[in-house]
Design a protein around this motif. Structure first.
Motif, PDB file in Angstrom:
ATOM      1  N   TYR A 361      66.871  27.088  40.980  1.00  0.00           N
ATOM      2  CA  TYR A 361      65.577  27.697  40.677  1.00  0.00           C
ATOM      3  C   TYR A 361      65.683  29.210  40.837  1.00  0.00           C
ATOM      4  O   TYR A 361      66.359  29.708  41.729  1.00  0.00           O
ATOM      5  N   HIS A 362      65.029  29.924  39.935  1.00  0.00           N
ATOM      6  CA  HIS A 362      65.095  31.386  39.898  1.00  0.00           C
ATOM      7  C   HIS A 362      63.727  31.910  39.495  1.00  0.00           C
ATOM      8  O   HIS A 362      63.155  31.454  38.501  1.00  0.00           O
ATOM      9  N   ASN A 363      63.212  32.848  40.258  1.00  0.00           N
ATOM     10  CA  ASN A 363      61.926  33.439  39.922  1.00  0.00           C
ATOM     11  C   ASN A 363      61.852  34.850  40.482  1.00  0.00           C
ATOM     12  O   ASN A 363      62.857  35.386  40.964  1.00  0.00           O
ATOM     13  N   TYR A 364      60.686  35.434  40.423  1.00  0.00           N
ATOM     14  CA  TYR A 364      60.502  36.799  40.919  1.00  0.00           C
ATOM     15  C   TYR A 364      59.611  36.836  42.154  1.00  0.00           C
ATOM     16  O   TYR A 364      59.052  37.866  42.497  1.00  0.00           O
ATOM     17  N   GLY A 374      67.343  33.794  52.069  1.00  0.00           N
ATOM     18  CA  GLY A 374      68.089  34.928  51.537  1.00  0.00           C
ATOM     19  C   GLY A 374      67.258  35.813  50.643  1.00  0.00           C
ATOM     20  O   GLY A 374      67.723  36.869  50.201  1.00  0.00           O
ATOM     21  N   ASN A 375      66.018  35.381  50.320  1.00  0.00           N
ATOM     22  CA  ASN A 375      65.067  36.212  49.558  1.00  0.00           C
ATOM     23  C   ASN A 375      65.610  36.623  48.196  1.00  0.00           C
ATOM     24  O   ASN A 375      65.273  37.669  47.657  1.00  0.00           O
ATOM     25  N   GLN A 376      66.503  35.812  47.631  1.00  0.00           N
ATOM     26  CA  GLN A 376      67.115  36.016  46.317  1.00  0.00           C
ATOM     27  C   GLN A 376      67.935  37.295  46.255  1.00  0.00           C
ATOM     28  O   GLN A 376      68.149  37.882  45.189  1.00  0.00           O
ATOM     29  N   GLY A 377      68.411  37.728  47.436  1.00  0.00           N
ATOM     30  CA  GLY A 377      69.399  38.800  47.506  1.00  0.00           C
ATOM     31  C   GLY A 377      68.978  40.090  46.827  1.00  0.00           C
ATOM     32  O   GLY A 377      67.845  40.543  46.941  1.00  0.00           O
ATOM     33  N   SER A 378      69.923  40.666  46.058  1.00  0.00           N
ATOM     34  CA  SER A 378      69.689  41.963  45.413  1.00  0.00           C
ATOM     35  C   SER A 378      69.230  41.819  43.969  1.00  0.00           C
ATOM     36  O   SER A 378      69.151  42.815  43.238  1.00  0.00           O
ATOM     37  N   ALA A 379      68.925  40.607  43.534  1.00  0.00           N
ATOM     38  CA  ALA A 379      68.477  40.396  42.151  1.00  0.00           C
ATOM     39  C   ALA A 379      67.159  41.134  41.907  1.00  0.00           C
ATOM     40  O   ALA A 379      66.365  41.341  42.831  1.00  0.00           O
ATOM     41  N   PRO A 380      66.900  41.573  40.681  1.00  0.00           N
ATOM     42  CA  PRO A 380      65.656  42.300  40.398  1.00  0.00           C
ATOM     43  C   PRO A 380      64.430  41.455  40.705  1.00  0.00           C
ATOM     44  O   PRO A 380      64.451  40.237  40.568  1.00  0.00           O
ATOM     45  N   ASN A 381      63.343  42.119  41.131  1.00  0.00           N
ATOM     46  CA  ASN A 381      62.124  41.406  41.518  1.00  0.00           C
ATOM     47  C   ASN A 381      60.961  41.704  40.583  1.00  0.00           C
ATOM     48  O   ASN A 381      59.797  41.623  40.980  1.00  0.00           O
TER      49      ASN A 381
END
Length: 481
Positions: A361-364, A374-381
């Motif tokens: 799962y991937h979201n913003y 991990g708060n989705q790391g360094s991926a754009p938010n």
């Protein structure tokens, strides 16, 4: 003798869990006893708000298996082939009582099902009755107030219940079921479940069908006489939980068949009776049950709180190939159920083990209380964005409700008839030369240092507003057009 070392929540070994740190053998307790403070502080916070409805319940893990071909109605992957298995969790409950109330009360029973599919979690949040007391969510808080405690006496109020029902004739169908023999089921294993509302399925060609979900017990229907129910309420108020837990623990795994009723959109549009009215059933003679599969509950939770209390069911959890309907009560629940979970267990409730999807799962969504993954790391938010490693929408929209009619419900693209440029260009042309140059200088300063492809994309917008506007910014940034 256990070799496991007792530690604090931060992992520090605990030398003594029987005695507080004191000033002398008979002196006062020291505040520096961090283990005592942590232990008491956590204990004070162990309770979370109970569900406003469906507070008392039980649940178990299981497996759903497809036994019927319904691909003509849905392209959902978990329904794609006979024999396909999907893990699931089911929570049963009473509706009106508190967590300490008796399982044998005359009350509808919640019947909520979570399928952990490869396309996300899919929830069917229903009851053991095919209808409900009201048809519009705006009446729900008032109705539930009549089932809870009187604000003056703090006692249950038959007067409030019957006052509301007598002023709400749409409740009669559900009231009739509630006061029949099925008003007190014999535990959770011997009752049917229903989605109750009208839902929908969508096939690979984008054709939607309205449906009703049915979960039919394979243990047979059994109910309890009111006198026995009253006795059990005093001697074994956890009767249904006791029965479910020990049946599974002994290997007597309960099963339910899964079926749907189907109605196409044309039939629904031409039907005199509203097919989206949850106070009414669809005739099984006109719309017979179609076999979908069966599920078996074969594993008790290792920890009741972690699974049964923290499981978060909501009809807003739909996946490709499934959908909702214009049912007014269902529409209200789409908001209310997920909102209740955010209040009870926090904005990141979907990361808890019992709720987390079993698929990627991937979201913003970022941050918030109790973020622990991990708060989705360094991926754009943010989105839209220009990055290949960021999640993108599928563009596979569900069909519109009431397609072709005024007020059809759909995700309309607001860009289709929008002019973003003429008014910005008009404003630019109203400026004198000094104002235009100041605007351009400010933009150049703000855009210096960012990726050239982003600069050029933004300049294209300026050019469409006015050529001089875009050319001025491009020149300031040292870009050739």
């Amino acid at each position: 003798m256990s070799k496991t070392i007792l530690t604090s929540a931060s992992g520090a070994p605990i030398a003594d869990n029987q005695n507080s740190i004191t000033a002398g053998s008979r002196g006062p307790v020291s505040l520096e006893d961090y283990h005592l403070v942590e232990k008491l502080a956590h204990f004070n916070r162990e309770n979370i708000p109970e569900r406003r409805v469906h507070a008392k319940g039980g649940g178990a893990h299981g497996i759903f298996t497809v036994t019927g071909n319904v691909t003509k109605y849905s392209h959902a992957a978990f329904l794609s082939e006979i024999g396909k298995e999907t893990p699931m969790f089911v929570r049963f409950s009473t509706v009106g009582g508190e967590r300490g109330s008796a399982d044998t009360a005359r009350d509808p029973r919640g019947f909520a099902v979570k399928f952990y599919t490869k396309e996300g979690n899919f929830d069917v949040v229903g009851n053991n009755t095919p209808v409900f007391f009201i048809r519009d969510a705006i009446k729900f808080p008032d109705f539930i107030h009549t089932q809870k405690r009187d604000p003056r006496t703090n006692l249950k109020s038959p007067r409030a219940m019957w006052d509301f029902w007598s002023l709400s004739p749409e409740s009669l169908h559900q009231v009739t079921i509630l006061f029949s023999d099925r008003g007190i089921p014999d535990g959770f294993r011997h009752m049917h479940g229903y989605g109750s509302h009208t839902y929908s399925l969508v096939n690979k060609d984008g054709v939607r069908t309205w449906i009703k979900w049915h979960f039919r017990t394979k243990q047979g229907i059994k109910n309890i006489h009111p006198k026995l129910a009253e006795e059990l309420g005093g001697t074994n108020p956890d009767y249904a939980q006791d029965d479910l837990y020990h049946a599974i623990e002994s290997g007597n795994y309960p099963k339910w068949g899964v079926y749907i009723q189907v109605m196409n959109e044309e039939e629904a549009a031409n039907r005199a009776e509203n097919p989206f009215d949850v106070t009414k059933v669809w005739s099984q003679k006109e719309y017979p049950l179609i076999e979908v599969g069966e599920f078996v509950l074969n594993r008790n939770p290792d920890n009741y709180f972690a699974d049964v209390e923290q499981v978060a069911m909501s009809p807003s959890n739909i996946i490709p190939g499934t959908g909702l309907s214009p049912d007014r009560m269902l529409q209200g629940r789409v908001f209310a159920y997920a909102d209740a979970q955010r209040y009870r267990i926090g904005t990141n409730y979907q990361q808890l083990p019992v709720n987390v999807p079993k698929c990627p799962y991937h979201n913003y969504q970022r941050d918030g209380s109790m973020r622990f993954d991990g708060n989705q790391g360094s991926a754009p938010n943010y989105e839209p964005n220009s990055f290949d490693n960021a999640p993108k929408q599928t563009n596979e929209k569900a069909p519109a409700y009431n397609k072709g009619q005024d007020g059809a419900v759909y995700q309309y693209d607001h860009r289709e008839d929008s002019d973003y440029y003429s008014q910005a260009g008009d404003l630019f042309r109203l400026m004198n030369d000094e104002q235009k140059q100041l605007l351009i200088d400010n933009l150049v300063d703000a855009m210096t240092g960012i990726d050239e492809y982003i600069q050029r994309r933004q300049i294209e917008h300026f050019l469409k507003a006015d050529p001089a506007y875009g050319e001025g910014v491009a020149k300031g940034l040292g870009l050739k057009l």
